[in-house]
Motif scaffolding. Structure first.
Motif, PDB file in Angstrom:
ATOM      1  N   LYS A 430      -3.407  -6.001  28.869  1.00 18.07           N
ATOM      2  CA  LYS A 430      -4.640  -5.907  29.659  1.00 18.07           C
ATOM      3  C   LYS A 430      -5.621  -4.899  29.055  1.00 18.07           C
ATOM      4  N   GLY A 431      -5.089  -3.786  28.533  1.00 16.53           N
ATOM      5  CA  GLY A 431      -5.952  -2.803  27.880  1.00 16.53           C
ATOM      6  C   GLY A 431      -6.568  -3.334  26.601  1.00 16.53           C
ATOM      7  N   GLY A 432      -5.803  -4.145  25.865  1.00 15.03           N
ATOM      8  CA  GLY A 432      -6.322  -4.759  24.649  1.00 15.03           C
ATOM      9  C   GLY A 432      -7.465  -5.712  24.935  1.00 15.03           C
ATOM     10  N   LEU A 433      -7.340  -6.476  26.041  1.00 15.85           N
ATOM     11  CA  LEU A 433      -8.400  -7.422  26.410  1.00 15.85           C
ATOM     12  C   LEU A 433      -9.680  -6.687  26.796  1.00 15.85           C
ATOM     13  N   ILE A 434      -9.531  -5.568  27.496  1.00 15.80           N
ATOM     14  CA  ILE A 434     -10.712  -4.786  27.864  1.00 15.80           C
ATOM     15  C   ILE A 434     -11.360  -4.191  26.618  1.00 15.80           C
ATOM     16  N   ALA A 435     -10.540  -3.692  25.681  1.00 15.70           N
ATOM     17  CA  ALA A 435     -11.077  -3.135  24.428  1.00 15.70           C
ATOM     18  C   ALA A 435     -11.790  -4.209  23.613  1.00 15.70           C
ATOM     19  N   GLY A 436     -11.191  -5.402  23.527  1.00 12.75           N
ATOM     20  CA  GLY A 436     -11.820  -6.498  22.796  1.00 12.75           C
ATOM     21  C   GLY A 436     -13.123  -6.924  23.432  1.00 12.75           C
ATOM     22  N   TRP A 437     -13.125  -7.003  24.760  1.00 11.70           N
ATOM     23  CA  TRP A 437     -14.348  -7.369  25.502  1.00 11.70           C
ATOM     24  C   TRP A 437     -15.476  -6.386  25.182  1.00 11.70           C
ATOM     25  N   ALA A 439     -15.767  -4.316  22.587  1.00 11.47           N
ATOM     26  CA  ALA A 439     -16.162  -4.393  21.179  1.00 11.47           C
ATOM     27  C   ALA A 439     -17.016  -5.626  20.918  1.00 11.47           C
ATOM     28  N   GLY A 440     -16.645  -6.761  21.509  1.00 11.13           N
ATOM     29  CA  GLY A 440     -17.414  -7.988  21.338  1.00 11.13           C
ATOM     30  C   GLY A 440     -18.817  -7.870  21.900  1.00 11.13           C
ATOM     31  N   LEU A 441     -18.938  -7.244  23.072  1.00  9.24           N
ATOM     32  CA  LEU A 441     -20.264  -7.066  23.680  1.00  9.24           C
ATOM     33  C   LEU A 441     -21.147  -6.156  22.822  1.00  9.24           C
ATOM     34  N   VAL A 442     -20.577  -5.060  22.356  1.00  4.20           N
ATOM     35  CA  VAL A 442     -21.352  -4.129  21.525  1.00  4.20           C
ATOM     36  C   VAL A 442     -21.815  -4.827  20.239  1.00  4.20           C
ATOM     37  N   ALA A 443     -20.891  -5.552  19.601  1.00  2.00           N
ATOM     38  CA  ALA A 443     -21.240  -6.261  18.363  1.00  2.00           C
ATOM     39  C   ALA A 443     -22.310  -7.321  18.621  1.00  2.00           C
ATOM     40  N   LEU A 486     -17.402 -12.926  19.106  1.00  2.00           N
ATOM     41  CA  LEU A 486     -16.121 -13.399  19.634  1.00  2.00           C
ATOM     42  C   LEU A 486     -14.990 -13.096  18.654  1.00  2.00           C
ATOM     43  N   ALA A 487     -15.256 -13.273  17.367  1.00  5.91           N
ATOM     44  CA  ALA A 487     -14.237 -12.954  16.354  1.00  5.91           C
ATOM     45  C   ALA A 487     -13.872 -11.469  16.407  1.00  5.91           C
ATOM     46  N   VAL A 488     -14.879 -10.606  16.554  1.00  5.64           N
ATOM     47  CA  VAL A 488     -14.633  -9.166  16.694  1.00  5.64           C
ATOM     48  C   VAL A 488     -13.784  -8.901  17.936  1.00  5.64           C
ATOM     49  N   ASN A 489     -14.117  -9.554  19.021  1.00  3.87           N
ATOM     50  CA  ASN A 489     -13.395  -9.414  20.291  1.00  3.87           C
ATOM     51  C   ASN A 489     -11.908  -9.721  20.113  1.00  3.87           C
ATOM     52  N   VAL A 490     -11.606 -10.885  19.534  1.00  5.04           N
ATOM     53  CA  VAL A 490     -10.213 -11.322  19.395  1.00  5.04           C
ATOM     54  C   VAL A 490      -9.430 -10.382  18.476  1.00  5.04           C
ATOM     55  N   VAL A 491     -10.051  -9.972  17.370  1.00  9.15           N
ATOM     56  CA  VAL A 491      -9.367  -9.076  16.431  1.00  9.15           C
ATOM     57  C   VAL A 491      -9.073  -7.732  17.091  1.00  9.15           C
ATOM     58  N   VAL A 492     -10.056  -7.166  17.758  1.00  7.80           N
ATOM     59  CA  VAL A 492      -9.860  -5.868  18.419  1.00  7.80           C
ATOM     60  C   VAL A 492      -8.829  -5.986  19.538  1.00  7.80           C
ATOM     61  N   ALA A 493      -8.888  -7.074  20.322  1.00  8.34           N
ATOM     62  CA  ALA A 493      -7.914  -7.265  21.405  1.00  8.34           C
ATOM     63  C   ALA A 493      -6.494  -7.348  20.853  1.00  8.34           C
TER      64      ALA A 493
END
Length: 535
Positions: A430-437, A439-443, A486-493
């Motif tokens: 769950k923490g990974g999904l929030i981090a990915g979200w 990062a994706g928004l910022v990018a 989205l790619a950034v989101n998935v990688v970071v998550a």
């Protein structure tokens, strides 16, 4: 308004017809009590194949589609046809995903995608993030429905915002009373009018303009004289990657919008979902024809209405109809566009209200809210959402509002790992999904900020073509920023999930079971989830 009397009379009469239908819808397939989100917000989860087909089609193919897609083709050429492959690609992509979402929602009584995320990952915080993302992405989309109505009114010589305020006040009234049943019933009229108008247009207008050869020749001549390097009736080496990623990214985003899932969750069983995913591509055929209206407008010599010294390309379709059709049929066409705004606007406001009620009000203000209280809160919020949409259009430059739809697509894409991938895997933390979200928004916002629009003079948030040269590549190629975000989101998550697992950070509890993703009509339901627990 002089010279448009017949068109205005036909437009108003058809508008009044759907208004009456909106209020009558409260008695259509009437349950014993509308005071629950299952009934008011999802029509009792009882819609069959035909109703769902019209409802979902009326929801996804909005007035903005009928106005903006040909306007983009009119202004930029081939890139505007991205809407056609993306609606072809989307249905196979979501065929199995939506069936699983329907099943698990049927079992647990989920009303929103954030409800599912709350149960799947055991995280109220992640659910809140998904709910707020859905609200933020939906609000400008509702406002954009006004663009369609405004374009019609401008073509009839009507200026000012009062007619739109009145239209949305009527919409708010019958949505408040009838809930999802109102747009479901009106969608029959809306889709019928759209099909009639578009099929008439692609037969009648080319015949008057000398055939398709003349239309394409006129379009080619215009774009050959255009200084913009990306414009033309064919794609070029610089915008082909943008075209592909824009089409694919838009396809991934389409059913992540809360209002898209609302129509799906209102279906009565899995087979209704599967049949609709097979039949809905019929709309793509019409969409391809709609896009060609942009080339027809070029051949017909249509000049867009000037607003504050700027050409408003959104008016080219209504002006084309006004120039080519008899007055009475132009009125029918105008009504098709206007009513085409009401159906999705109603569903979007219901979906946004359900998000607030289930995932903010019930989660954080009153965990023991009754069904009646939930329905009442949603009704009130649906009114506030429409007021907010009207304020958006009153306060902002309409051209900027159009750009907000692009921003909305980039934003809603960041919910894909939690919502769409979550239907198939519980691997992400769950923490990974929030981090990915995050990062994706910022990018995504950073890339959108860097995109200029030389035509309008904007330095930032000027379109969907992000230059790869910003990444240091020696090329003029562009790409859709939502795809990269989205790619950034998935990688970071994924990386954050591995870190959380290595650090043995506690994860949430999955409240769903594997067999619940295959449940169907008649299978047992369970009580709504207990909302107690840590945040």
């Amino acid at each position: 308004m002089s010279g448009h009397t017949t068109e205005l009379v036909v437009f108003v009469l058809l508008f009044l017809l759907v208004t009456v239908m909106g209020f009558v819808a409260a008695r259509w397939r009437r349950p014993t009590d509308l005071a629950s989100l299952n009934e008011w917000g999802l029509g009792g989860r009882s819609f069959g194949s035909w109703i769902t087909w019209f409802l979902v089609g009326g929801d996804l193919y909005t007035a903005y589609t009928f106005v903006a897609v040909p306007a983009l083709v009119f202004g930029s050429g081939a890139i505007g046809f991205y809407a056609l492959p993306y609606t072809v690609v989307v249905y196979p992509l979501v065929f199995l995903v939506l069936a699983r979402m329907w099943s698990v929602s049927h079992v647990h009584g989920f009303v929103t995608p954030a409800d599912f995320v709350r149960a799947r990952f055991g995280s109220p915080t992640l659910a809140l993030v998904i709910a707020i993302t859905g609200l933020v992405a939906t609000m400008p989309y509702i406002a954009l429905q006004l663009i369609g109505i405004e374009s019609v009114l401008k073509a009839m010589g009507i200026t000012g915002h009062l007619p739109i305020v009145i239209a949305f006040a009527i919409l708010a009234a019958y949505t408040y009373q009838s809930g999802l049943r109102a747009p479901a019933l009106i969608a029959f009229v809306k889709d019928t009018l759209i099909y009639i108008v578009i099929l008439a247009a692609v037969i009648y207008i080319p015949a008057k303009l000398g055939g398709w050869d003349s239309i394409f020749d006129a379009a080619k001549a215009k774009f050959d004289a255009s200084p913009a390097p990306g414009d033309g009736i064919l794609l070029n080496a610089n915008n082909q990657l943008q075209y592909v990623t824009l089409a694919f990214g838009s396809a991934l985003a389409l059913f992540l919008y809360p209002h898209s899932l609302t129509g799906v969750l209102a279906s009565k069983n899995r087979n209704v979902i599967k049949r609709n995913m097979s039949a809905l591509p019929a709309y793509s055929f019409v969409l391809g024809l709609i896009a060609l209206l942009g080339f027809m407008a070029i051949a017909a010599g249509v000049k867009p209405v000037m607003t504050n010294g700027k050409a408003d390309n959104n008016t080219i379709v209504p002006l084309l109809f006004d120039k080519m059709f008899p007055d009475w049929f132009t009125g029918v066409a105008y009504a098709a566009v206007g009513i085409g705004a009401l159906v999705p606007a109603a569903i979007m406001s219901i979906a946004a209200a359900n998000l607030f009620t289930r995932n903010i009000y019930r989660e954080y203000f009153n965990k023991n809210a009754s069904d009646r209280e939930e329905a009442n809160v949603s009704k009130i919020v649906s009114l506030l959402v429409k007021v907010g949409a009207v304020l958006c259009i009153l306060a902002l430059d309409p051209q900027f509002s159009i750009d907000l739809q692009l921003i909305g697509g980039v934003i809603i894409l960041q919910t894909l790992p939690a919502v769409a991938l979550g239907l198939y895997t519980r691997w992400f933390h769950k923490g990974g999904l929030i981090a990915g979200w995050a990062a994706g928004l910022v990018a995504g916002m950073w890339m959108l900020y860097l995109i200029p629009n030389p035509v309008s003079g904007k330095l930032h948030f000027g379109g969907s073509a992000f230059a790869l040269s910003n990444f240091g590549f020696d090329t003029k190629m562009t790409i859709y920023p939502g795809f990269v975000a989205l790619a950034v989101n998935v990688v970071v998550a994924a990386l954050a999930t591995l870190l959380f697992r290595a650090a043995k950070v506690a994860d949430g509890k999955d409240a769903t079971a594997r067999d619940e993703y295959f449940a169907d009509e008649g299978d047992p339901k369970v009580k709504d989830l207990d909302l107690t627990g840590s945040h």
